[in-house]
Enzyme design. Structure first.
Site, mmCIF file in Angstrom:
data_model
loop_
_atom_site.group_PDB
_atom_site.id
_atom_site.type_symbol
_atom_site.label_atom_id
_atom_site.label_comp_id
_atom_site.label_asym_id
_atom_site.label_seq_id
_atom_site.Cartn_x
_atom_site.Cartn_y
_atom_site.Cartn_z
ATOM 1 N N SER A 124 66.698 68.067 54.290
ATOM 2 C CA SER A 124 66.438 68.196 55.721
ATOM 3 C C SER A 124 65.083 68.845 55.946
ATOM 4 O O SER A 124 64.656 69.704 55.158
ATOM 5 C CB SER A 124 67.526 69.074 56.335
ATOM 6 O OG SER A 124 67.166 69.469 57.629
ATOM 7 N N TYR A 148 72.478 77.341 56.016
ATOM 8 C CA TYR A 148 72.526 75.878 55.833
ATOM 9 C C TYR A 148 71.223 75.382 55.214
ATOM 10 O O TYR A 148 71.218 74.653 54.219
ATOM 11 C CB TYR A 148 72.787 75.175 57.176
ATOM 12 C CG TYR A 148 72.465 73.692 57.139
ATOM 13 C CD1 TYR A 148 73.248 72.812 56.393
ATOM 14 C CD2 TYR A 148 71.356 73.172 57.821
ATOM 15 C CE1 TYR A 148 72.935 71.453 56.336
ATOM 16 C CE2 TYR A 148 71.043 71.829 57.776
ATOM 17 C CZ TYR A 148 71.832 70.969 57.031
ATOM 18 O OH TYR A 148 71.517 69.633 56.971
ATOM 19 N N LYS A 152 70.156 73.581 51.346
ATOM 20 C CA LYS A 152 69.349 72.375 51.073
ATOM 21 C C LYS A 152 68.206 72.714 50.122
ATOM 22 O O LYS A 152 67.910 71.973 49.185
ATOM 23 C CB LYS A 152 68.788 71.804 52.382
ATOM 24 C CG LYS A 152 69.849 71.228 53.309
ATOM 25 C CD LYS A 152 70.511 70.004 52.692
ATOM 26 C CE LYS A 152 71.664 69.484 53.495
ATOM 27 N NZ LYS A 152 72.435 68.444 52.831
HETATM 28 P P1 NAD Z 1 78.536 64.149 58.422
HETATM 29 O O1 NAD Z 1 79.225 65.448 58.525
HETATM 30 O O2 NAD Z 1 78.772 63.111 59.457
HETATM 31 O O3 NAD Z 1 78.803 63.491 56.987
HETATM 32 C C1 NAD Z 1 79.055 64.261 55.839
HETATM 33 C C2 NAD Z 1 80.226 63.632 55.118
HETATM 34 O O4 NAD Z 1 80.507 64.384 53.943
HETATM 35 C C3 NAD Z 1 81.513 63.638 55.966
HETATM 36 O O5 NAD Z 1 82.134 62.388 55.870
HETATM 37 C C4 NAD Z 1 82.377 64.735 55.323
HETATM 38 O O6 NAD Z 1 83.746 64.481 55.468
HETATM 39 C C5 NAD Z 1 81.903 64.659 53.876
HETATM 40 N N1 NAD Z 1 82.045 65.915 53.140
HETATM 41 C C6 NAD Z 1 81.689 67.160 53.540
HETATM 42 N N2 NAD Z 1 81.952 68.062 52.582
HETATM 43 C C7 NAD Z 1 82.461 67.363 51.524
HETATM 44 C C8 NAD Z 1 82.919 67.739 50.244
HETATM 45 N N3 NAD Z 1 82.907 69.022 49.841
HETATM 46 N N4 NAD Z 1 83.388 66.771 49.422
HETATM 47 C C9 NAD Z 1 83.418 65.477 49.819
HETATM 48 N N5 NAD Z 1 83.008 65.073 51.034
HETATM 49 C C10 NAD Z 1 82.523 65.995 51.874
HETATM 50 O O7 NAD Z 1 76.961 64.464 58.329
HETATM 51 P P2 NAD Z 1 75.722 63.485 58.455
HETATM 52 O O8 NAD Z 1 75.048 63.772 59.745
HETATM 53 O O9 NAD Z 1 76.082 62.106 58.115
HETATM 54 O O10 NAD Z 1 74.799 64.103 57.321
HETATM 55 C C11 NAD Z 1 74.838 63.634 55.992
HETATM 56 C C12 NAD Z 1 73.975 64.525 55.128
HETATM 57 O O11 NAD Z 1 72.661 64.565 55.669
HETATM 58 C C13 NAD Z 1 74.454 65.977 55.076
HETATM 59 O O12 NAD Z 1 74.251 66.456 53.767
HETATM 60 C C14 NAD Z 1 73.535 66.694 56.039
HETATM 61 O O13 NAD Z 1 73.352 68.047 55.705
HETATM 62 C C15 NAD Z 1 72.242 65.904 55.859
HETATM 63 N N6 NAD Z 1 71.377 65.974 57.043
HETATM 64 C C16 NAD Z 1 71.875 65.598 58.267
HETATM 65 C C17 NAD Z 1 71.065 65.689 59.401
HETATM 66 C C18 NAD Z 1 71.603 65.306 60.748
HETATM 67 O O14 NAD Z 1 70.994 65.659 61.749
HETATM 68 N N7 NAD Z 1 72.691 64.579 60.871
HETATM 69 C C19 NAD Z 1 69.746 66.160 59.285
HETATM 70 C C20 NAD Z 1 69.270 66.517 58.017
HETATM 71 C C21 NAD Z 1 70.096 66.417 56.904
HETATM 72 C C1 UD1 Z 2 69.029 71.244 64.514
HETATM 73 C C2 UD1 Z 2 69.248 72.310 63.476
HETATM 74 C C3 UD1 Z 2 68.557 71.871 62.183
HETATM 75 C C4 UD1 Z 2 69.079 70.512 61.736
HETATM 76 C C5 UD1 Z 2 68.861 69.508 62.860
HETATM 77 C C6 UD1 Z 2 69.482 68.191 62.485
HETATM 78 C C7 UD1 Z 2 69.449 74.432 64.716
HETATM 79 C C8 UD1 Z 2 68.790 75.740 65.050
HETATM 80 N N1 UD1 Z 2 68.713 73.573 63.950
HETATM 81 O O1 UD1 Z 2 67.654 71.164 64.727
HETATM 82 O O2 UD1 Z 2 68.775 72.806 61.159
HETATM 83 O O3 UD1 Z 2 68.399 70.064 60.566
HETATM 84 O O4 UD1 Z 2 69.497 69.993 64.051
HETATM 85 O O5 UD1 Z 2 69.127 67.187 63.357
HETATM 86 O O6 UD1 Z 2 70.587 74.181 65.073
HETATM 87 N N2 UD1 Z 2 68.358 71.213 72.808
HETATM 88 C C9 UD1 Z 2 68.619 71.524 74.130
HETATM 89 N N3 UD1 Z 2 69.923 71.524 74.548
HETATM 90 C C10 UD1 Z 2 70.971 71.228 73.718
HETATM 91 C C11 UD1 Z 2 70.695 70.904 72.365
HETATM 92 C C12 UD1 Z 2 69.375 70.922 71.947
HETATM 93 O O7 UD1 Z 2 67.702 71.786 74.895
HETATM 94 O O8 UD1 Z 2 72.133 71.261 74.148
HETATM 95 C C13 UD1 Z 2 66.927 71.161 72.352
HETATM 96 C C14 UD1 Z 2 66.614 72.126 71.215
HETATM 97 O O9 UD1 Z 2 66.195 73.367 71.693
HETATM 98 C C15 UD1 Z 2 65.485 71.349 70.499
HETATM 99 C C16 UD1 Z 2 65.836 69.880 70.717
HETATM 100 O O10 UD1 Z 2 66.711 69.866 71.853
HETATM 101 O O11 UD1 Z 2 64.253 71.597 71.125
HETATM 102 C C17 UD1 Z 2 66.556 69.239 69.542
HETATM 103 O O12 UD1 Z 2 67.685 70.043 69.188
HETATM 104 P P1 UD1 Z 2 68.730 69.607 68.053
HETATM 105 O O13 UD1 Z 2 69.161 68.220 68.279
HETATM 106 O O14 UD1 Z 2 69.772 70.661 67.965
HETATM 107 O O15 UD1 Z 2 67.857 69.577 66.714
HETATM 108 P P2 UD1 Z 2 66.960 70.726 66.037
HETATM 109 O O16 UD1 Z 2 66.825 71.908 66.906
HETATM 110 O O17 UD1 Z 2 65.698 70.089 65.592
#
Ligand code: NAD
Ligand code: UD1
Length: 338
Positions: A124, A148, A152
């Site tokens: 991330s 968190y 990573k």
């Molecule tokens: P998500 O929660 O929708 O998907 C994660 C999946 O992993 C789920 O299906 C959950 O059931 C499974 N899981 C969790 N813990 C587990 C375990 N111990 N063993 C087996 N399965 C497990 O999340 P996502 O948004 O699809 O994200 C996927 C990956 O990408 C995550 O590692 C997350 O940290 C990373 N990531 C997500 C975002 C985002 O904004 N969505 C941003 C940056 C990184």
């Molecule tokens: C958040 C996480 C980051 C993660 C990312 C995944 C925090 C502090 N950071 O980041 O670790 O990797 O999501 O996509 O939680 N906002 C509002 N109102 C809301 C929600 C968000 O104004 O109800 C604003 C936030 O202040 C920010 C922007 O929208 O400026 C995006 O927010 P968000 O979607 O939560 O993502 P990140 O803050 O980038």
């Protein structure tokens, strides 16, 4: 190719699976469904018109992983599984370190037992922390600001050491910026539990009438309109980046961290406007205080992805909002309605 996908039932995993199946890959999903629904996988099978194996299990369980690797014999792993809520990670850091860090160690161990040398890992942009300069390139110092983010960071370092110690290993650490959007079919999408923490799921629940108004976290940042700016990336583009990364690991060894973003930013109010346009609904909002731990701006340098993976984002925020609305309006309660 045989690819084991941990966390494949989740938001990003399910969209990536669909593309893997469309490219005729043979996949197995390993997921404990702690934050996802088997319904997502059912829908992926329908959309792709293809079948695949699903193993319910936890990545901390090396015995179960060993058994699955023995049966499926994967050539590569895409590792999505893990916990991802920043606020929760402050309250339960040990749970985050156990599932994310210790779980990843078990996975890497089992991969090596079975001579599986290729991994693509979901990292991330949160590993960068406060911006020393923008856009963030992959050499930017790493200073994650919460447990968190530190999971990573630690996993990245562990994978780097694993790859350094096993000369045939190949790892790509994909540093996602802000994934949003849904498959164009509107059948799969992001389905957060409870009240969403992230902006776009929150906006879409306001538009569909599940929530009353958006709270804008601060309008006094040094940005175009004072609200936070982020590099939103369409989940379809992000899914494609995984396929490119898997191809890359076939011909390279070692470990590379690569940003996945568009290189362009949108502010909170620009996102609200784009969503109103895409949905034809109004998104009422109230300006409130800043959220602790938020940065003003986050933007990806995207040259490395293009250079190494030949990958570039194609979709813009209008596509992101349209597809989110397709999904949210057809599934107002997410996967829970079927
Ligand atoms: P998500 O929660 O929708 O998907 C994660 C999946 O992993 C789920 O299906 C959950 O059931 C499974 N899981 C969790 N813990 C587990 C375990 N111990 N063993 C087996 N399965 C497990 O999340 P996502 O948004 O699809 O994200 C996927 C990956 O990408 C995550 O590692 C997350 O940290 C990373 N990531 C997500 C975002 C985002 O904004 N969505 C941003 C940056 C990184
Ligand atoms: C958040 C996480 C980051 C993660 C990312 C995944 C925090 C502090 N950071 O980041 O670790 O990797 O999501 O996509 O939680 N906002 C509002 N109102 C809301 C929600 C968000 O104004 O109800 C604003 C936030 O202040 C920010 C922007 O929208 O400026 C995006 O927010 P968000 O979607 O939560 O993502 P990140 O803050 O980038």
């Amino acid at each position: 190719m045989r690819i084991l996908v941990t966390g494949g039932a989740g938001y990003i995993g399910s969209h990536t699976l669909l593309q893997l199946l469309r490219e005729q890959h043979d996949v197995l999903v390993f997921d404990n469904f702690s934050n996802s629904s088997p319904e997502a996988l059912k829908r992926v099978k329908q959309l792709a018109n293809a079948d695949f194996e699903i193993c319910e299990g936890d990545i901390q369980d090396a015995g179960r992983l060993d058994q699955v690797f023995g049966d499926f014999n994967p050539e590569a792993v895409i590792h999505f599984a893990g916990l991802k809520a920043v606020g929760e990670s402050n309250e339960k850091p040990l749970e985050y370190y156990a599932q994310n860090v210790a779980g990843s160690i078990e996975l890497l161990k089992v991969m090596q037992w079975h001579n599986c040398r290729r991994i693509v890992f979901s990292s991330s942009a949160t590993v960068y922390g406060d911006a020393k300069y923008l856009p963030y390139d992959e050499h930017h110092p790493l200073q994650p600001a919460n447990p968190y983010g530190r999971t990573k960071y630690f996993i990245e370092e562990i994978i780097r050491d694993w790859a350094a110690s096993w000369k045939v290993a190949s790892a790509v650490l994909l540093r996602y910026f802000n994934p949003v959007g849904a498959d164009a079919s509107g059948r799969i999408g992001e389905d957060p539990n409870g009240i969403p923490n992230n902006l776009v799921p929150y906006i879409s629940q306001v538009a569909v009438g599940r929530l009353k108004h958006l709270n804008v976290f601060g309008a006094d940042y040094d940005t175009r309109d004072g609200t936070g700016e982020r590099d939103y990336i369409h989940v379809e583009d992000l899914a494609r980046a995984h396929l490119a990364a898997i191809d890359f690991t076939a011909t390279h060894t070692g470990c590379d961290a690569i940003n996945v973003g568009t290189g362009r930013g949108a502010t909170v109010l620009e996102m609200v406007n784009a969503f109103e346009k895409a949905s034809g609904r109004s998104v009422p909002y109230q300006i409130g205080p800043r959220r602790d731990g938020d940065v003003a701006r986050s933007l990806a340098a995207v040259e490395k992805a293009e250079h190494l993976l030949g990958w570039k984002a194609k979709l813009d925020i209008d596509d992101m909002c349209r597809s989110t609305w397709n999904w949210q309006s057809a599934n107002p309660e997410g996967y829970r309605q079927d």
